[in-house]
Design a protein around this motif. Structure first.
Motif, PDB file in Angstrom:
ATOM      1  N   TYR A 147      18.975  89.378  74.064  1.00 27.59           N
ATOM      2  CA  TYR A 147      17.600  88.984  74.381  1.00 27.59           C
ATOM      3  C   TYR A 147      17.530  87.686  75.177  1.00 27.59           C
TER       4      TYR A 147
ATOM      5  N   GLU B 197      12.781  98.576  69.868  1.00 24.12           N
ATOM      6  CA  GLU B 197      11.458  98.064  69.499  1.00 24.12           C
ATOM      7  C   GLU B 197      10.518  99.232  69.385  1.00 24.12           C
TER       8      GLU B 197
ATOM      9  N   THR C 172       8.754  92.316  76.382  1.00 23.58           N
ATOM     10  CA  THR C 172       8.526  93.164  75.202  1.00 23.58           C
ATOM     11  C   THR C 172       8.045  92.283  74.058  1.00 23.58           C
TER      12      THR C 172
ATOM     13  N   ARG D  61      18.130  88.581  78.672  1.00 21.49           N
ATOM     14  CA  ARG D  61      16.967  89.188  79.333  1.00 21.49           C
ATOM     15  C   ARG D  61      15.925  88.138  79.693  1.00 21.49           C
TER      16      ARG D  61
ATOM     17  N   TRP E 282      13.893  88.391  63.878  1.00 20.05           N
ATOM     18  CA  TRP E 282      14.251  89.745  63.408  1.00 20.05           C
ATOM     19  C   TRP E 282      14.204  89.876  61.879  1.00 20.05           C
TER      20      TRP E 282
ATOM     21  N   VAL F 231       9.299  91.700  71.167  1.00 16.65           N
ATOM     22  CA  VAL F 231      10.357  90.882  70.565  1.00 16.65           C
ATOM     23  C   VAL F 231      10.723  89.748  71.508  1.00 16.65           C
ATOM     24  N   GLU F 232      10.812  90.061  72.797  1.00 18.30           N
ATOM     25  CA  GLU F 232      11.095  89.014  73.774  1.00 18.30           C
ATOM     26  C   GLU F 232      10.030  87.922  73.711  1.00 18.30           C
TER      27      GLU F 232
ATOM     28  N   TYR G  41      22.205  90.393  69.018  1.00 17.64           N
ATOM     29  CA  TYR G  41      20.789  90.567  69.372  1.00 17.64           C
ATOM     30  C   TYR G  41      20.349  89.403  70.251  1.00 17.64           C
TER      31      TYR G  41
ATOM     32  N   LEU H 159      10.468  85.698  70.633  1.00 14.53           N
ATOM     33  CA  LEU H 159      11.577  84.772  70.837  1.00 14.53           C
ATOM     34  C   LEU H 159      11.150  83.639  71.772  1.00 14.53           C
TER      35      LEU H 159
END
Lengths: 769, 230
Positions: free
Chosen positions: B199, A757, B157, B202, B185, B159-160, B195, B163
């Protein structure tokens, strides 16, 4: 240079060693040696038999008839008397050529040398030429291999050096079938071995291997003197025929011997003279009416005629003969070779020149016309062959068409051998590896993709020509050509023609091969499609009624909640559910078995799959403690997530089914030796002793008369799934009670890295941008 | 009081139609039946349904075609009925626009629970107006882009968070791998399923009490993920 000269010098003084070399006892080495000796004797050479073991065979004895045989010496050792070769007598006798059978023979104790080859060395040093015999198995380097192949260990061996340094090796060859026939007829003597060992030795497979060894070993010798005695095999030939064959073989076949082609040429020259005479006689009546210069024309015509009919050489002869005849019979003074007028000399010279030139031109024209028509014929034949081959649909047809056309182009015999699926050479349509085609050479040709046999550099004495069938993708077989007239193989055009034939056949075989492959694939796809449609129809037809059964019974049990019939409706629902589950398992098993492991592989996390399996079993597991011990460093695994979840569900479901409520169940996973190892453990009664393996079979249950429902497909499905992934599964009893089921999945190299990222860790800062 | 919700069942087997209808009518839903794809499309067009239940195996075409037909003009929730082993069909149906699926055979209880959840979701205001989502001791503030668990801030993050936000804005709904990968993405990563595994792992580590036995971020094996609020 000097050393070489020296060597040659010693060679000259030393006797020459010729080895009659064979693949096995009984190929006829001794007979070939004796036949050669007879030939030498007839040509006046002093040949003496030092020692020859006839083993009481009448054929062999007959071949030895008339040869001077040295008496043997008696050697006594430990009370046993053995007849041995008498080297002293041989040295005293000093023949030009001495026959000493069985090169590798070990002499009786008490003899001068321990080994016969030492005797031979001494004879050679004394300047005596020695003929001897040897089987390939007696060579030191080969002995071990042969023992491995045949199970027969030989005591008498010979250093390879002696074989390699011998002056000449004559390969005595006989096809295994023929040899077996001889063995059955009791014509083969195999000293110092028990009957059972000999029986073991004389098997076709062994003989083929030995023959190949012998051929290779001979081919390895960089020996221009190599000659082959080939004994033609006639299937099931009666004994006398074999003898004929031997007599034939005994006359050595020289592969380079061009017989003087006297016939047609002498006829040509005779014809030339005859035509000259005709011209002379024909000119006589004209003399007196015609001028001499016109009579010359008649003679020139004769030269042209000779050139057309007989070619260049006779035309030259005719030109000179005509000049002489003209001078003698017509030019005054007649009937002498003298000439009165110097002008005539001019006529002669012109006549000769014209005769020669016209003759040359005509002859060349004739030759070219012949070449052209031959070329045309070849092209026509090749075209016919290509056309026939393109129509062939099966390998057998290609072979048949190929053989027929090759024979049409070159009278004699031709075979096409093709590589079968198991890489063995076969005559298509049979499982026979045709006896008269030499498999060992053919094999070599396929392995090296190079031609061998007559007219090539490899085994040129083999009598047949072996051409590899080189197709674009690979070599697909061998074309074996044995023309009636072996000399045709030396003609470059014929060789080129055969090469072209071989290429045509190779391409046709390859085409047929790929057609077959395509057809097989099509059939396979078709049956696969059929299987799938049957499966899906079955699954639909079974599931639909079960779905309504479950639903309706469920509905009914709700409606009859306060009625005594309510529990019955619930029972119907549960049974229907179980049946549906069973149908699912059966279909799953069928799919796993037929669908040839079409896995939907994906990167999966074991933790996630375990979680999904536990969620699916939530109701069955009740409030049990599940100990989840997954290595936090566990990598992602390439597998079919649905199927691996099914494995976990089956294993965990079993654990729940077969263990007391509230007992602990444990799932553990770790990475070990390149595999991910996943274990499901319980604290139940464990597995019945001895059933750790069989429980994975279909329809097998740990305890047959169990009240617990199920048919025993679950573990079979697990095993099929794990196997499809290239893993393994096993079950064992745990220390302290309970069962442990462990399965492994191969751990691949990690998946491509996740794109980093480009923001910092905190989401808030990302928003600020 | 609003009228009872209208449900349309597109299913070729009469017995299944029968018990689904009985189960739904017992809960006072209005039910219309259709036997074929064509009939289903007509019913859906004329009755303004609140929910459509579609069986994937229909005599005159796949149930997926029905889903496409309906999705062409309506956002009505669609529930798919399918067999366990046909993961591929489920994914296709979900990608075509279905909202959820039910595996055959199923009981009345499972059916009604699923139907209720779907109707509740669609009754809620359209996406975006949900500012805060709370579940199992976690509060996700979509506007402030903050995540708080047991009163302490959880660092995620970007991206997290994307999602997480996407999952919690579709509660109860199955989102296929492909849908999630495209959404988070971009289309070029539609096949990079690892991916998602990483994720999701996480997110579970950060937000689930027992990451190996998730309560909220549920795996639909072979299909996708489902966020369950409670």
């Amino acid at each position: 240079m000097l050393s070489r000269d020296e060597k040659e010098g010693t060679r000259a003084a030393r006797g020459r060693l010729r080895i009659f070399f064979g693949a096995a006892p009984g190929v006829g080495k001794t007979d070939a040696m004796l036949a050669e000796a007879q030939r030498l004797r007839q040509s006046g050479c002093d040949v003496v038999v030092g020692i020859v073991e006839t083993h009481g065979r009448s054929d062999t004895m007959r071949l030895a008839e008339g040869l001077d045989v040295l008496p043997r010496t008696r050697v006594e050792y430990e009370g046993r008397i053995r007849d041995e070769f008498d080297i002293d007598r041989a040295l005293a006798r000093r023949p030009t050529v001495l026959l000493v059978d069985e090169f590798a023979h070990a002499n009786a104790v008490g003899s001068r040398h321990r080994k016969r080859w030492q005797d031979v060395a001494e004879l050679l040093d004394a300047g005596i030429d020695v003929y001897t015999t040897l089987d390939v198995q007696h060579l030191d380097s080969v002995n071990g291999i042969v023992a491995g192949i045949t199970g027969v260990k030989l005591r008498e061996t010979l250093p390879d050096r002696l074989f390699d340094e011998s002056d000449e090796v004559v390969l005595v060859d006989r096809t295994p079938d023929d040899l077996l026939q001889r063995f059955k007829e009791g014509k083969v003597c195999f000293p110092e071995q028990s009957q059972s060992a000999v029986e073991k030795f004389f098997r076709k497979g062994n003989l083929l291997a030995l023959r190949e060894l012998a051929l290779r070993r001979t081919a390895d010798r960089a020996d221009t003197q190599l000659r082959t005695y080939r004994i033609e095999h006639v299937a099931g030939a009666p004994a006398p025929k074999t003898r004929d064959a031997r007599a034939d073989a005994a006359a050595p076949r020289t592969s380079h011997g061009h017989a003087p082609r006297g016939g047609p040429d002498i006829r040509g020259y005779a014809g030339a003279i005859a035509l000259c005479m005709v011209a002379t006689v024909g000119a006589f009546p004209l003399h007196g009416f015609f001028a001499l210069s016109n009579i010359v024309m008649l003679f020139l015509l004769a030269v042209v005629g000779v050139a057309v009919l007989f070619g260049r050489g006779p035309a030259v002869l005719a030109a000179f003969a005509n000049v002489l005849a003209f001078d003698f019979f017509f030019v005054p003074p007649r009937f002498t070779l003298a000439i009165a007028d110097a002008q005539d000399l001019f006529t002669f010279v012109v006549m000769l020149i014209v005769g020669l030139v016209v003759g040359q031109l005509t002859a060349r024209l004739r030759y070219q016309a012949r070449v052209a028509s031959l070329g045309e014929e070849r092209a026509r034949r090749l075209f016919a062959m290509a056309r026939d081959l393109s129509a062939a649909l099966a390998r057998e047809q290609v072979t048949e068409v190929g053989e027929r056309n090759v024979i049409a182009m070159m009278p004699g015999d031709a075979h096409v051998l093709t590589l079968a699926a198991d890489e063995t050479l076969r005559v298509p349509g049979t499982d026979d590896n045709r006896a008269d085609a030499d498999m060992a050479i053919a094999r070599w040709v396929v392995d090296h993709s190079e031609p061998a046999g007559a007219g090539t550099d490899t085994l040129p004495a083999a009598g047949r020509l072996y051409l590899p069938l080189k197709a674009p993708v690979r070599t697909r077989g061998v074309l074996v050509v044995a023309p009636t007239d072996p000399d045709t193989l030396m003609v470059p055009e014929q060789r080129r023609l055969l090469d072209t034939c071989a290429a045509l056949i190779a391409i046709a075989i390859e085409r047929v091969h790929f057609v077959t492959v395509a057809q097989d694939t099509l059939v396979e796809m078709e049956s696969e499609r059929l299987r799938n449609s049957v499966l899906s129809a079955l699954s639909h037809d079974l599931r639909t009624p079960l779905t309504s059964l479950v639903g309706l019974a469920d509905r009914l049990s709700h409606e009859l909640a306060s009625d005594p019939a309510g529990p019955q409706a619930a029972a119907i629902r549960d049974q229907a559910r179980r049946t549906a589950e069973l149908v699912d398992q059966l279909l799953e098993m069928a799919q796993l078995e037929t669908r040839r492991t079409e896995l939907r592989k994906d990167w999966q996390s074991i933790e996630e799959l375990a979680g999904a399996a536990l969620a699916e079993l939530d109701a069955q597991l009740g409030g049990r403690d599940i100990d989840i011990a997954l290595d936090p460093e566990l990598p992602l695994v390439q597998c079919d997530g649905v199927l691996v979840t099914r494995v976990l569900v089956n294993l965990l479901g079993n654990a729940a089914k077969y263990t007391p409520p509230r007992s602990e169940i444990r799932i553990a996973a770790q990475l070990a030796n390149g595999v991910v190892e996943i274990a499901v453990e319980d604290r139940g009664p464990g597995l019945p002793y001895g059933k750790e393996r069989s429980i994975f079979d279909k329809f097998i249950r740990g305890r047959q008369e169990s009240a617990i429902p199920g048919v025993g497909l679950g573990l079979a499905i697990c095993r099929a799934i794990v196997a499809a992934h290239g893993g393994s599964i096993h079950a064992e009893n745990r220390d302290g009670g309970g069962a442990r089921f462990v399965f492994t999945l191969p751990a691949q190299s990690p998946p491509p890295p996740v794109e980093p990222e480009n923001a910092t860790d905190d989401v808030t800062s990302a928003r600020d941008r | 009081m609003s009228p009872a919700p209208q449900v349309i069942i597109v299913e070729d087997d009469a017995q299944i139609r029968r018990f689904v209808r009985a189960s739904l009518e017992a809960e006072s839903y209005r039910v219309a039946e259709a036997e074929t794809r064509r009939r289903g499309a007509i019913e859906a067009g004329t009755r303004k349904p609140d929910l459509v239940i579609v069986d994937l195996g229909l005599p005159d075409g796949s149930g997926i075609d029905v889903i496409r037909d309906v999705r062409a003009w309506s956002n009505v929730p669609i529930l798919v009925l399918s067999a366990r082993v046909d993961e591929r069909d489920k994914i296709d149906a979900l990608d075509a626009g279905a909202d959820d699926y039910l595996t055959k055979p199923f009981g009345t209880g499972e059916l009604l629970a699923r139907v209720r959840a779907m109707l509740r979701r669609s009754a809620r205001a359209p996406d975006g107006s949900i500012g805060v989502v709370a579940f199992g001791g976690v509060r996700v503030d979509l506007a402030a882009r903050t995540v708080v668990r047991n009163d302490s801030r959880v660092h995620v993050t970007p991206v997290e968070f994307r999602l997480l936000a996407h999952l919690v804005s579709h509660p109860g709904q199955v989102l296929t791998h492909r849908q999630l990968l495209r959404e988070i993405w971009g289309p070029s990563h539609a096949d990079d399923s690892h991916y998602l595994r990483i994720y999701m792992g996480r997110l579970r580590q950060k937000l689930e009490r027992e990451p190996a036995r998730p309560r909220h971020f549920i795996t639909e094996t072979g299909v996708g993920y489902r966020f369950v609020p409670d």
